[in-house]
Design a protein around this motif. Structure first.
Motif, PDB file in Angstrom:
ATOM      1  N   THR A  27      50.780  17.061  42.633  1.00  0.00           N
ATOM      2  CA  THR A  27      49.331  17.218  42.713  1.00  0.00           C
ATOM      3  C   THR A  27      48.839  18.574  42.229  1.00  0.00           C
ATOM      4  OG1 THR A  27      49.467  15.833  44.697  1.00  0.00           O
ATOM      5  CG2 THR A  27      47.341  16.854  44.226  1.00  0.00           C
ATOM      6  N   MET A  28      49.621  19.593  42.521  1.00  0.00           N
ATOM      7  CA  MET A  28      49.192  20.940  42.152  1.00  0.00           C
ATOM      8  C   MET A  28      49.160  21.090  40.628  1.00  0.00           C
ATOM      9  SD  MET A  28      50.609  24.556  43.628  1.00  0.00           S
ATOM     10  CE  MET A  28      49.748  24.337  45.196  1.00  0.00           C
ATOM     11  N   ARG A  29      48.008  21.557  40.097  1.00  0.00           N
ATOM     12  CA  ARG A  29      47.793  21.615  38.659  1.00  0.00           C
ATOM     13  C   ARG A  29      48.221  22.966  38.080  1.00  0.00           C
ATOM     14  NH1 ARG A  29      41.521  19.656  38.741  1.00  0.00           N
ATOM     15  NH2 ARG A  29      41.703  18.216  40.514  1.00  0.00           N
ATOM     16  N   MET A  30      48.880  22.897  36.942  1.00  0.00           N
ATOM     17  CA  MET A  30      49.375  24.116  36.312  1.00  0.00           C
ATOM     18  C   MET A  30      48.239  25.054  35.912  1.00  0.00           C
ATOM     19  SD  MET A  30      52.622  24.003  36.473  1.00  0.00           S
ATOM     20  CE  MET A  30      52.938  25.416  35.448  1.00  0.00           C
ATOM     21  N   GLY A  81      62.255  19.191  36.472  1.00  0.00           N
ATOM     22  CA  GLY A  81      62.834  18.767  37.742  1.00  0.00           C
ATOM     23  C   GLY A  81      62.540  19.712  38.884  1.00  0.00           C
ATOM     24  N   LYS A  82      63.555  19.903  39.747  1.00  0.00           N
ATOM     25  CA  LYS A  82      63.376  20.750  40.925  1.00  0.00           C
ATOM     26  C   LYS A  82      63.119  22.207  40.555  1.00  0.00           C
ATOM     27  CE  LYS A  82      65.823  18.095  44.463  1.00  0.00           C
ATOM     28  NZ  LYS A  82      66.913  18.111  45.475  1.00  0.00           N
ATOM     29  N   ALA A  83      63.664  22.642  39.443  1.00  0.00           N
ATOM     30  CA  ALA A  83      63.442  24.029  39.024  1.00  0.00           C
ATOM     31  C   ALA A  83      61.961  24.273  38.758  1.00  0.00           C
ATOM     32  CB  ALA A  83      64.268  24.337  37.779  1.00  0.00           C
ATOM     33  N   LEU A  84      61.290  23.297  38.150  1.00  0.00           N
ATOM     34  CA  LEU A  84      59.852  23.411  37.887  1.00  0.00           C
ATOM     35  C   LEU A  84      59.060  23.361  39.182  1.00  0.00           C
ATOM     36  CD1 LEU A  84      57.363  23.474  36.074  1.00  0.00           C
ATOM     37  CD2 LEU A  84      57.576  20.986  35.810  1.00  0.00           C
ATOM     38  N   VAL A  85      59.428  22.440  40.077  1.00  0.00           N
ATOM     39  CA  VAL A  85      58.723  22.309  41.353  1.00  0.00           C
ATOM     40  C   VAL A  85      58.836  23.605  42.156  1.00  0.00           C
ATOM     41  CG1 VAL A  85      58.631  21.069  43.551  1.00  0.00           C
ATOM     42  CG2 VAL A  85      59.041  19.814  41.432  1.00  0.00           C
ATOM     43  N   GLU A  86      60.013  24.173  42.184  1.00  0.00           N
ATOM     44  CA  GLU A  86      60.215  25.390  42.968  1.00  0.00           C
ATOM     45  C   GLU A  86      59.548  26.597  42.314  1.00  0.00           C
ATOM     46  OE1 GLU A  86      64.384  25.695  44.000  1.00  0.00           O
ATOM     47  OE2 GLU A  86      64.411  23.617  44.718  1.00  0.00           O
ATOM     48  N   TRP A  87      59.442  26.586  40.985  1.00  0.00           N
ATOM     49  CA  TRP A  87      58.677  27.636  40.315  1.00  0.00           C
ATOM     50  C   TRP A  87      57.210  27.539  40.722  1.00  0.00           C
ATOM     51  CZ3 TRP A  87      54.457  28.300  37.290  1.00  0.00           C
ATOM     52  CH2 TRP A  87      54.327  29.516  36.620  1.00  0.00           C
ATOM     53  N   LYS A  88      56.682  26.338  40.776  1.00  0.00           N
ATOM     54  CA  LYS A  88      55.287  26.126  41.183  1.00  0.00           C
ATOM     55  C   LYS A  88      55.077  26.600  42.623  1.00  0.00           C
ATOM     56  CE  LYS A  88      53.236  22.227  40.028  1.00  0.00           C
ATOM     57  NZ  LYS A  88      53.022  20.759  39.869  1.00  0.00           N
ATOM     58  N   TYR A  89      56.043  26.333  43.475  1.00  0.00           N
ATOM     59  CA  TYR A  89      55.935  26.776  44.871  1.00  0.00           C
ATOM     60  C   TYR A  89      55.848  28.299  44.953  1.00  0.00           C
ATOM     61  CZ  TYR A  89      57.462  28.114  49.547  1.00  0.00           C
ATOM     62  OH  TYR A  89      57.553  28.708  50.778  1.00  0.00           O
ATOM     63  N   GLN A  90      56.720  28.987  44.224  1.00  0.00           N
ATOM     64  CA  GLN A  90      56.698  30.455  44.242  1.00  0.00           C
ATOM     65  C   GLN A  90      55.376  30.991  43.718  1.00  0.00           C
ATOM     66  OE1 GLN A  90      58.927  32.327  45.706  1.00  0.00           O
ATOM     67  NE2 GLN A  90      60.342  30.637  46.115  1.00  0.00           N
ATOM     68  N   ARG A  91      54.866  30.385  42.648  1.00  0.00           N
ATOM     69  CA  ARG A  91      53.587  30.823  42.068  1.00  0.00           C
ATOM     70  C   ARG A  91      52.443  30.600  43.065  1.00  0.00           C
ATOM     71  NH1 ARG A  91      53.447  34.524  39.546  1.00  0.00           N
ATOM     72  NH2 ARG A  91      51.474  35.072  40.516  1.00  0.00           N
ATOM     73  N   TYR A  92      52.458  29.460  43.739  1.00  0.00           N
ATOM     74  CA  TYR A  92      51.452  29.141  44.753  1.00  0.00           C
ATOM     75  C   TYR A  92      51.482  30.172  45.879  1.00  0.00           C
ATOM     76  CZ  TYR A  92      49.814  26.744  49.040  1.00  0.00           C
ATOM     77  OH  TYR A  92      49.217  26.429  50.240  1.00  0.00           O
TER      78      TYR A  92
END
Length: 513
Positions: free
Chosen positions: A239-242, A290-301
């Motif tokens: 859901t979170m938009r880049m 994959g998970k690397a992208l999801v976890e990058w988004k989490y850190q950025r958030y």
């Protein structure tokens, strides 16, 4: 002549005594933030960031460890704070179709009638203009972080250059400077922070960019046994938009079209670009999936959210410093709370809405010199519903009978006072993020939730054994008696608060069976 002088003396004494009484009545200052997660506040044990000014409030007053909301969404929460009534009674149930009926009574109107100078400055988000205040200056809708517009009392709009948290504090101090110092005041400061899309002040940009935050244990939750959680649309992964959320735009045109950015001044934009463009360039080079992208988004958030929170804490510090400087600290009640909790990656989510703890629970603390012992920790179940009667009680005013909350003052002044033995919750919105409407009861140990409309289901949690609410116990034989007792208690709360919406859901369920 003697009689005239006597009458003049009596008149002067009456004026003096009236002013003295007005000055003795406590000032009331309520700070309401938006989407501020208690998990990010030092006073609640967080190690994610430092919050020295919010922590100061807890250190000098009382920290409520079991503070909750009646409906975890922005506008409805503010309506509850104002009226002391549940959403079905004040009429503001959701952010999609509700408009606040300003003709109804509020605790502000009662204070104004009693001689208080009253003001709301900052985020309002109730779709109609404030009524009953002696002054107001509010953001339209959600408002903007940079160079926000404000609706003035003559209905005109005024754009003010700067960062929202700083401007709101400036306006609050300006109003305090100009008030009648012979009368008590009640000021509500409504901050936009920490609402999506988390754009920090220029001085805070990048402050957490070298920090790697640990993933919540249930970040990759599969929502087993929880049908409502399975159909939601609020994950960091999907859901979170880049661009919109994380400022990682596909093109310069897309970035320039973003409303939170294109209103920046050249100097603000230069600092924004200097922070985010290198991050974007590095991100593109990594080609994450994959998970690397999801976890990058989490850190950025996390980095954006916490950087934005820094200005909130700093401006709360400014508020407290103003009270100190003007010798108002010893006769001013200061209450801090968020309009609800927020997800910091728990269950893989951001946002709020649910009756699950990170959303349902909110930070709340109160400083009341001479009444509340500094450094107090209170574990009674309190709610945003209680702010209105607390303010009225502190001002020495009668609490209207239709107010459904209770003053929290007895709970902090009398160790034998008993608070709630259960809390009632009802969320109505059935649109954004696809969170199913639901209502329920929490006793502190057990939580029973009834979902309806989008998903029809019951859920039960033992918060003592399962604080992260991962295991739905509803339907398990060994919890049958617990469910039965909770349903009876839930029905009593529905009757107590006269919630016909919930009553009809349970009635239809009984009829169908």
């Amino acid at each position: 002549m003697i009689r005239i002088r006597l009458l003049q003396t009596v008149a002067l004494l009456l004026i003096f005594s009236t002013q003295l009484y007005a000055q003795r009545r406590p000032n009331i200052l309520i700070i309401v933030s938006d989407d501020h997660a208690y998990q990010t506040i030092g006073a609640y044990g967080s190690k994610l960031m430092k919050t020295p000014n919010i922590d100061r409030l807890a250190r000098e007053g009382v920290r409520f460890d079991n503070a909750y909301v009646t409906n975890s969404i922005c506008g409805p929460s503010r309506a509850v704070i104002l009226t002391g009534k549940y959403s079905h009674k004040n009429g503001f149930k959701d952010n999609e179709s509700s408009r606040f009926d300003g003709s109804q009574n509020t605790f502000i109107k009662e204070l104004t009638k009693a001689g208080y100078q009253t003001a709301w400055i900052g985020k309002w988000h109730l779709e109609t203009i404030p009524r009953g205040f002696t002054f107001w200056q509010v953001l339209p809708g959600q408002g903007m972080y940079y160079n926000p517009d404000f609706i003035m009392m003559d209905s005109s709009k005024k754009r003010i250059e700067g960062y929202a948290a700083n401007i709101i504090e400036d306006l609050a101090e300006d109003w305090l400077d100009k008030r009648d110092t012979t009368q008590p005041f009640c000021l509500v400061i409504g901050h936009k922070s920490m609402h999506r899309t988390w754009i920090p002040d220029t001085c805070d940009m990048g402050m957490f960019d070298k920090v790697t935050f640990p993933l919540p244990a249930n970040f990759y939750d599969d929502y087993a046994g929880r049908s409502a959680a399975k159909v939601q649309d609020m994950t960091i992964a999907q859901t979170m938009r880049m661009g919109y959320d994380l400022k990682m735009f596909d093109s310069e045109k897309e970035e320039n079209n973003e409303s939170g950015i294109n209103r920046m001044t050249p100097d603000q934009r230069k600092k924004f670009d200097a922070c985010y463009h290198p991050i974007h360039d590095d991100f593109k080079k990594q080609h994450l999936t994959g998970k690397a992208l999801v976890e990058w988004k989490y850190q950025r958030y996390m980095r954006d959210y916490l950087s934005t929170a820094a200005s909130l804490d700093r401006n709360i510090g400014r508020t407290l410093a103003y009270l100190d400087k003007h010798h108002l600290d010893d006769n001013t009640i200061v209450i801090y709370l968020s309009d609800q909790g927020f997800y910091m990656g728990e269950h893989g989510w951001f946002d709020k809405r649910w009756m699950y703890e990170p959303s349902f629970r909110t930070p709340m603390m109160m400083r009341y010199p001479g009444v509340v012992k500094p450094g107090t920790v209170n574990r009674n179940m309190v709610m945003n519903l209680d702010i209105a009667p607390t303010a009225l009680s502190a001002a020495g005013l009668a609490v209207p009978k239709d107010i459904q909350g209770s003053s929290i003052l007895p709970l902090v002044t009398n160790t034998k006072a008993k608070g709630r033995n259960a809390m009632y919750y009802h969320y109505y919105e059935n649109g954004e993020h696809q969170v199913s409407p639901h209502f329920g009861i929490s006793t502190g140990r057990y939580k029973l939730i009834r979902f309806y409309k989008r998903v029809v289901a019951w859920e039960l949690y033992d918060l003592q054994k399962d604080p992260d609410e991962m295991h739905n116990l509803y339907g398990m034989k060994e919890y049958g008696k617990t469910v039965q007792a909770l349903k009876q208690q839930l029905n009593k709360l529905i009757d107590q608060y006269d919630d016909n919406d919930a009553r009809s859901v349970l009635h239809d369920e009984t009829v169908i069976r």
